[in-house]
Enzyme design. Structure first.
Site, PDB file in Angstrom:
ATOM      1  N   GLY A  60      49.546  38.352  38.222  1.00 13.57           N
ATOM      2  CA  GLY A  60      48.332  38.895  37.632  1.00 13.57           C
ATOM      3  C   GLY A  60      47.993  40.275  38.164  1.00 13.57           C
ATOM      4  CB  SER A  61      44.728  41.939  38.501  1.00 19.58           C
ATOM      5  OG  SER A  61      44.408  41.844  37.126  1.00 19.58           O
ATOM      6  CB  THR A  62      47.928  40.748  43.210  1.00 12.37           C
ATOM      7  OG1 THR A  62      48.914  39.916  42.600  1.00 12.37           O
ATOM      8  CG2 THR A  62      46.695  39.923  43.552  1.00 12.37           C
ATOM      9  CG  PHE A  63      52.852  43.461  39.350  1.00 11.43           C
ATOM     10  CD1 PHE A  63      53.899  43.127  40.191  1.00 11.43           C
ATOM     11  CD2 PHE A  63      53.093  44.385  38.338  1.00 11.43           C
ATOM     12  CE1 PHE A  63      55.160  43.690  40.033  1.00 11.43           C
ATOM     13  CE2 PHE A  63      54.348  44.958  38.171  1.00 11.43           C
ATOM     14  CZ  PHE A  63      55.383  44.612  39.022  1.00 11.43           C
ATOM     15  CE  LYS A  64      45.182  44.890  36.307  1.00 12.02           C
ATOM     16  NZ  LYS A  64      43.783  44.551  36.002  1.00 12.02           N
TER      17      LYS A  64
END
Length: 503
Positions: A224-228
């Site tokens: 999810g957004s941790t990959f941002k």
């Protein structure tokens, strides 16, 4: 000598020579293979009846014994005991007759006393007519940090929950905590009541929650957004943007080459992402999906993949605990004729915020933020601190191993600033620690299954200017609770960071 006697004598001589050749082959050339053959019951029973070394963690008064052998009055003489089973089971593993898992398996030759580094110890034991004692293994785990991670995760997801926490020392790669829930009691498997051991294994193996799986290294999910933070690193590293720039965003975005509402990316109601241009800091702090989707398309799948692989995706890196699964940034998809083709823009857009076919383990996401915390340098994670003899004298100490520069120091500093903003004024605020600069990022990843709750993620490190710990929290199931990375994962990461900083 008459002919019949001579013939019999020659035949007997050949039989004797054949016997000598066979014995030489079995005891010299084939000996190692036979000794290591798991089907060799004699070797397995001999090793099982030996005083095995201890597995320990920590130093001085805080040192904890995770596995030891105690004398027992049966044919095997020693019983393997795990004093703190649930907190450490997925790291230590377990020992049964002919089977080892976890550290018991990866360090088996040391613990059993068969390692070449223990040759002198074996000679001394032989000279003193004593049984061969195994060597000891000191782990990098910090008992206080492990306890904080275990307690925080358990209190958050509950006894029926599933998740994992990994904490790494960024400058060295030492794994300070590795927790996986649900856990199990290895003492139930190590018992010499083999019928009970088999029953316990079958029960655990058939459990739908898979307690025998170490979720820290064996479970990969959409990050999810941790990959941002990976997407942001790629954008800055490739000169697309700097942390001070404005970036394209917008309330919604129809992914290139698609139609229909199912292919529209939105920001889940975060209105600060609605303008067509927002600051990079706002995009990260408010976790704007549209901004990072557009960023990924601008970069292209090759640049995104190169950055992900620089952080460790699509490879294995932990040498002292197995098996592990590789975290994945897709190398392509199946084309119309069955051939592998590159990701299209719509698929690449989804990878920008950790969806499509991007998959990560908790250890992998801890490595990502650990590299950023270490000003771009990625260290190999490791769990074995020292190999010791039976008297606790050091035989070998693990030296930190630099894998590569995942990003430049400048890029790491800029992404750190963006993550600081995310904790101070954004979605990662639950990880705030008074008086400490914390860099963090939340993630709430959709499973891709209608009606199923999302996965919760949280990554962070502190102090941001000179990090002592990097943390990844993954929440797979939390019955009765609404899963959100910041709300559930933030307090867990905070507890782990405080345990390190207060030590």
């Amino acid at each position: 000598m008459n002919r019949p006697i001579r013939t019999v004598s020659i035949f007997c001589m050949f039989l004797f020579l054949a016997l000598m050749v066979n014995v030489t082959y079995l005891q010299f050339w084939h000996a190692e293979e036979l000794n290591t053959d798991p089907a060799n019951a004699r070797v397995a029973e001999a090793a099982f009846s030996r005083e095995r070394g201890v597995i320990i963690a920590g130093e001085g008064r805080d040192q904890a014994t995770l596995a030891r052998s105690t004398e027992i009055d049966d044919q095997y003489k020693y019983l393997r005991v795990y004093p703190q089973p649930l907190k450490y089971a997925n790291v230590t593993g377990y020992l049964t007759l002919g089977t080892q898992t976890g550290i018991e398996r990866s360090q088996n030759t040391v613990l059993s006393g068969e390692d070449p580094r223990l040759f002198v110890t074996r000679l001394i034991d032989l000279a003193q007519n004593q049984s061969n004692k195994g060597g000891n293994v000191l782990l990098t785990l910090d008992p206080q940090v492990q306890e904080a991670a275990y307690d925080a995760l358990l209190s958050t997801v509950g006894p029926d929950g599933e998740g994992s926490v990994v904490a790494i020392e960024p400058k060295t790669g030492r794994v300070l905590a590795m927790v996986s829930l649900p856990s199990y009691d290895p003492n139930d498997l190590a018992t010499h009541d083999f019928a009970a051991s088999r029953e316990a294994y079958n029960r655990l193996d058939s459990d739908e929650q898979e307690p025998l799986v170490n979720r820290a290294i064996q479970t990969r999910l959409f990050p999810g957004s941790t990959f941002k933070v990976v997407t942001a690193s790629a954008a800055i590293e490739n000169g697309l943007y700097t942390a001070d720039d404005d970036v394209p965003a917008g309330a919604t975005w129809q992914t290139p080459g698609t139609t229909g509402s199912s292919n529209v990316i939105d920001n889940e109601g975060r209105f600060l992402c609605n303008p067509e241009q927002v600051s990079f800091a706002t995009a990260m702090a408010q976790s704007c999906n549209t901004a990072f989707a557009k960023m990924a398309v601008e970069l292209g799948p090759e640049a995104m993949r190169e950055q992900a692989e620089a952080f460790g995706f699509n490879s294995e890196y932990l040498l002292d605990l197995s098996p592990q699964v590789e975290s994945v940034y897709p190398t392509g998809v199946e084309g119309p004729d069955g051939e592998t083709v590159e990701l299209n823009d719509a698929q690449t857009a989804q990878t920008g915020f950790g969806q499509f076919e991007v998959q990560a383990t908790p250890l992998q996401m801890a490595m990502v933020v650990s590299a950023l915390a270490n000003r771009g340098t990625l260290m190999r994670p490791y769990l074995v601190e020292e190999v010791q003899d039976a008297d606790y004298s050091t035989l070998e100490q693990t030296e930190p191993d630099e894998l590569r520069d995942a990003v430049s120091p400048s890029t790491a500093d800029q992404v750190t600033d963006l993550m600081l903003e995310t904790v101070n004024n954004g979605t990662a605020f639950p990880a705030q620690i008074p008086g400490v600069s914390v860099a963090g990022k939340t993630g709430t990843a959709q499973r891709g299954v209608e009606g199923q709750p999302p996965y919760g993620w949280f990554v962070s490190f502190a102090p941001a200017e000179d990090a002592e710990v990097a943390v990844a929290v993954m929440i797979q199931e939390a019955p009765g609770k609404e899963i959100a990375g910041g709300q559930l994962g933030g307090p867990i990461a905070k507890a782990v960071m405080e345990a390190v900083l207060d030590d």
